[in-house]
Design an enzyme around this catalytic site. Sequence first.
Site, PDB file in Angstrom:
ATOM      1  CB  CYS A 173      40.179  41.200  32.544  1.00 47.78           C
ATOM      2  SG  CYS A 173      41.264  40.171  32.611  1.00 47.78           S
ATOM      3  CE1 TYR A 232      44.672  45.174  38.081  1.00 43.40           C
ATOM      4  CE2 TYR A 232      45.872  45.200  36.316  1.00 43.40           C
ATOM      5  CZ  TYR A 232      45.001  44.925  36.932  1.00 43.40           C
ATOM      6  OH  TYR A 232      43.573  44.786  35.456  1.00 43.40           O
TER       7      TYR A 232
END
Length: 345
Positions: free
Chosen positions: A50, A181
């Site tokens: 992440c 994203y």
Amino acid sequence: MSDTSTSGSGYVEPEYQRDTKYIEDRITADGRDGWPVEAGRYRLIAARACPWANRTIIVRRLLGLEQAISMGLCGPTHDERSWTFDLDPGGRDPVLGYERLQEAYFARDPEYPKGITVPAVVDVPTKAVVTNNFPQITLDFSTEWTAHHRDGAPDLYPEPLRDEMDEVMQRIYTEVNNGVYRCGFSGSQRAYDKSYERLFTALDWLEERLTDRRFLMGDTITEADVRLFTTLARFDAVYHGHFKCNRQKLTEFRALWGYARDLFQTPGFGDTTDFPQIKEHYYVVHADINPTQIIPAGPDTSVWLTPHGREQLGGSPFGDGTPPGPVAEGERVPEGHGPGGIPHR
């Protein structure tokens, strides 16, 4: 900050909006939120996959906080419930005893309604999450934990630069960190096209900014560089293809690519980067984008070790300070997971 509340087939939205509702308690030197700085009391729960969690791993190492704040690592994939401690023997965190990070959130609030995110800082005595407010966690490592910094630690959030830094970091967050994203999770052509334009406008701005300065704020590394690095490290491996951020690769930006390698080859950055875990996370968890869950073999990551030539711009990563020493025992990226290593686990 990767969120499991919309795992599996629920990532794509008509126009992606990131949930930014976090537990905002802070661990401070004066303990004003009830959480005083105290060596050995807290455990950072992160995941190398992440980018938001990778930031905390980097800053903790740069500042030498390994002895003050322990670290637990979740595996690269998760289900709709939670990140899990599947990398640990028996599948449990050795300090908290949990199988799932979800348990630490429920220890804080049995009805916890939001996403189970990394990074999270957990109070070891109560085994409950203190905060998952990822932007503040790293700033507090720099400003509230100074009593536990190593000798020679960098000032990652220097007061004279904070106003400009905050503006730079905000643009990096909205347009680049979150911009990739926004491209990848767009559910319509219009939303994607708009997101794509915003992302590459920002990357062009960064390319220009880094053409004549070694780091984002000048001659030494700061928090701003950490925040940009974790996106750049994932760009060619994941975002270019998986998220359709494909106007060009990172390796095709002259200044940005040199800058990214400069950071990667600086202790604290490349030695916390796990390419197979990064790829496994995105290509397996985002099943609505990649329904086969096949993990690509490329790109060749050995290029991260090629000469970057940025020394000619002057400056040095740590200025008058020193780089961190060897990675702590038990915290090294697995052999073969670095540059030129295995394509996937």
